[in-house]
Structures are given as C-alpha cells and as structure tokens.
Design a protein around this motif. Structure first.
Motif, short mmCIF file in Angstrom:
data_model
loop_
_atom_site.label_atom_id
_atom_site.label_comp_id
_atom_site.label_asym_id
_atom_site.label_seq_id
_atom_site.Cartn_x
_atom_site.Cartn_y
_atom_site.Cartn_z
N GLU A 85 0.87 -1.17 0.00
CA GLU A 85 0.00 0.00 0.00
C GLU A 85 0.90 1.22 0.00
O GLU A 85 1.73 1.39 0.89
CB GLU A 85 -0.89 0.00 1.25
CG GLU A 85 -1.77 -1.22 1.34
CD GLU A 85 -2.33 -1.45 2.74
OE1 GLU A 85 -1.84 -0.85 3.72
OE2 GLU A 85 -3.26 -2.25 2.84
N HIS A 99 -1.88 8.74 4.52
CA HIS A 99 -2.77 8.54 3.38
C HIS A 99 -2.33 7.28 2.65
O HIS A 99 -1.17 7.17 2.26
CB HIS A 99 -2.70 9.74 2.42
CG HIS A 99 -3.19 11.01 3.02
ND1 HIS A 99 -4.51 11.40 2.93
CD2 HIS A 99 -2.56 11.97 3.74
CE1 HIS A 99 -4.66 12.56 3.56
NE2 HIS A 99 -3.49 12.92 4.06
N TYR A 100 -3.26 6.34 2.49
CA TYR A 100 -2.98 5.06 1.84
C TYR A 100 -3.59 5.07 0.44
O TYR A 100 -4.65 5.65 0.22
CB TYR A 100 -3.61 3.90 2.61
CG TYR A 100 -3.11 3.75 4.02
CD1 TYR A 100 -2.04 2.91 4.30
CD2 TYR A 100 -3.71 4.42 5.07
CE1 TYR A 100 -1.59 2.74 5.60
CE2 TYR A 100 -3.26 4.26 6.37
CZ TYR A 100 -2.20 3.42 6.63
OH TYR A 100 -1.75 3.27 7.92
N LYS A 101 -2.92 4.35 -0.46
CA LYS A 101 -3.46 4.23 -1.82
C LYS A 101 -3.07 2.86 -2.37
O LYS A 101 -1.91 2.47 -2.33
CB LYS A 101 -2.90 5.33 -2.72
CG LYS A 101 -3.44 5.29 -4.13
CD LYS A 101 -2.85 6.40 -4.97
CE LYS A 101 -3.38 6.32 -6.38
NZ LYS A 101 -2.75 7.34 -7.25
N ALA A 105 -8.41 1.26 -3.64
CA ALA A 105 -9.00 2.17 -2.66
C ALA A 105 -8.00 3.22 -2.20
O ALA A 105 -6.79 3.07 -2.38
CB ALA A 105 -9.50 1.38 -1.45
N LYS A 106 -8.55 4.29 -1.59
CA LYS A 106 -7.77 5.33 -0.93
C LYS A 106 -8.42 5.57 0.43
O LYS A 106 -9.64 5.58 0.54
CB LYS A 106 -7.81 6.64 -1.72
CG LYS A 106 -7.13 6.61 -3.04
CD LYS A 106 -7.25 7.99 -3.70
CE LYS A 106 -6.71 7.98 -5.10
NZ LYS A 106 -6.84 9.28 -5.75
N TRP A 107 -7.60 5.78 1.45
CA TRP A 107 -8.13 6.11 2.77
C TRP A 107 -7.02 6.76 3.58
O TRP A 107 -5.87 6.80 3.17
CB TRP A 107 -8.69 4.87 3.48
CG TRP A 107 -7.67 3.85 3.90
CD1 TRP A 107 -7.12 3.69 5.14
CD2 TRP A 107 -7.08 2.84 3.07
NE1 TRP A 107 -6.22 2.65 5.14
CE2 TRP A 107 -6.18 2.11 3.88
CE3 TRP A 107 -7.21 2.47 1.74
CZ2 TRP A 107 -5.42 1.06 3.40
CZ3 TRP A 107 -6.45 1.42 1.26
CH2 TRP A 107 -5.58 0.71 2.07
N LYS A 108 -7.40 7.30 4.75
CA LYS A 108 -6.40 7.92 5.61
C LYS A 108 -6.65 7.53 7.06
O LYS A 108 -7.77 7.19 7.45
CB LYS A 108 -6.38 9.43 5.45
CG LYS A 108 -7.48 10.16 6.16
CD LYS A 108 -7.29 11.66 6.08
CE LYS A 108 -8.42 12.33 6.83
NZ LYS A 108 -8.34 13.76 6.82
N GLU A 109 -5.57 7.58 7.82
CA GLU A 109 -5.62 7.34 9.25
C GLU A 109 -4.81 8.43 9.94
O GLU A 109 -3.85 8.95 9.37
CB GLU A 109 -5.05 5.96 9.59
CG GLU A 109 -5.90 4.82 9.05
CD GLU A 109 -5.30 3.45 9.28
OE1 GLU A 109 -6.09 2.50 9.41
OE2 GLU A 109 -4.06 3.31 9.33
N ASN A 123 -8.92 5.67 12.18
CA ASN A 123 -9.47 5.93 10.84
C ASN A 123 -10.64 6.91 10.91
O ASN A 123 -10.99 7.41 11.98
CB ASN A 123 -9.85 4.62 10.14
CG ASN A 123 -11.02 3.90 10.77
OD1 ASN A 123 -11.76 4.44 11.59
ND2 ASN A 123 -11.21 2.65 10.40
N ASP A 124 -11.24 7.18 9.75
CA ASP A 124 -12.34 8.15 9.68
C ASP A 124 -13.61 7.69 10.40
O ASP A 124 -14.49 8.50 10.67
CB ASP A 124 -12.67 8.48 8.23
CG ASP A 124 -11.58 9.29 7.56
OD1 ASP A 124 -10.80 9.96 8.28
OD2 ASP A 124 -11.48 9.26 6.32
N GLN A 125 -13.71 6.39 10.70
CA GLN A 125 -14.86 5.87 11.44
C GLN A 125 -14.58 5.84 12.95
O GLN A 125 -15.32 5.22 13.71
CB GLN A 125 -15.22 4.45 10.96
CG GLN A 125 -15.78 4.39 9.55
CD GLN A 125 -14.68 4.46 8.49
OE1 GLN A 125 -13.58 3.96 8.69
NE2 GLN A 125 -14.98 5.10 7.38
#
Length: 140
Positions: A85, A99-101, A105-109, A123-125
């Motif tokens: 990733e 930021h992961y890619k 998918a893309k997401w951030k922690e 994470n965002d949740q």
C-alpha cells in the motif's frame, strides 16, 4: 483586588483560546515491523489480538513510502508478498495523517501515538488500531 482578578481572568481566557498545535512525530519511528495488539471501536468495545498471522511493515522516507503485510515464519524470518500500500504522510496543525493508496481504494488514518514501542492509528470511522513492536520468535 479587582484589577488582579480581572487580570487573572483575562490571562485564563487568553490561554484557553489559543489554538492547540498537533504533536509532531519522528516519522523514522514508523519504519519497521508493527503487530496489531487491539482494536478499539467508537463505542469503547475492544478486540484483542493474542496471535497474529500477519504483521505490518512500514517503510517511510521523506514523507512517502509503503506498508506491507508480512507473515512471520517459525525460523524468525518473514514471508513477503508483492502487494503493498503506497503511503504519504501529511503533518498539519490538525494532526499527522497517513494517506494510503492501492489499485482499489484510498483512505487515511490519523497517528495518535508514535513511540519506539507503540503506534496508535485512528481511521475516519473513529476506530483505533493499537500496535506494538513484535516479539521475535524462533524454533531453531
């Protein structure tokens, strides 16, 4: 006396209104192997991981790098695959973000804690992932 009280209250108001700065982390501490210890859900429930089949390996240089899932072997080595990733680190006044890619998918922690022995990501949740450095083992 009123002057002192007014001065004290003004000082407290000034201190409390200052914007808090996010902690700046030594990102070199992120490099290496990290084993998930527990996950804390937004409602406070926890899932502990006593044994892990995979461990995360981070490699970061100049705010970018990758994370890989690796599998510990009985001889103390790690089985590595070709899947990684891509990560980019962003440090702002609001926090330090990973930021992961991937191709999918893309997401951030957000980094909440980063020391030599502990890593906590959120994470965002609002799910917190608590990591520790793995203990090497071998049956040699």
């Amino acid at each position: 006396m009123k002057k002192y009280l007014f001065g004290f209250l003004t000082f407290i108001l000034f201190i409390s209104c200052q914007e808090k700065k996010a902690e700046v982390y030594d990102l070199d501490l992120l490099n290496g192997y990290w084993e998930i210890e527990q996950v804390v859900m937004p409602d406070g429930t926890k899932k502990e991981f006593k044994i892990n089949e995979t461990i995360d390996f981070f490699k970061v240089k100049n705010d970018s790098g990758f994370r890989k899932k690796v599998t510990p072997q009985l001889d103390g080595t790690y089985l590595i695959n070709d899947v990684d990733e891509k990560i980019k680190i962003e440090q702002t006044k609001h926090g330090t973000f990973v930021h992961y890619k991937t191709n999918y998918a893309k997401w951030k922690e957000t980094i909440l804690v980063l020391t030599e022995e502990q890593l906590v990501l959120q994470n965002d949740q609002n799910i917190k992932y608590e990591y520790k450095k793995p203990t090497p083992f071998s049956v040699k």
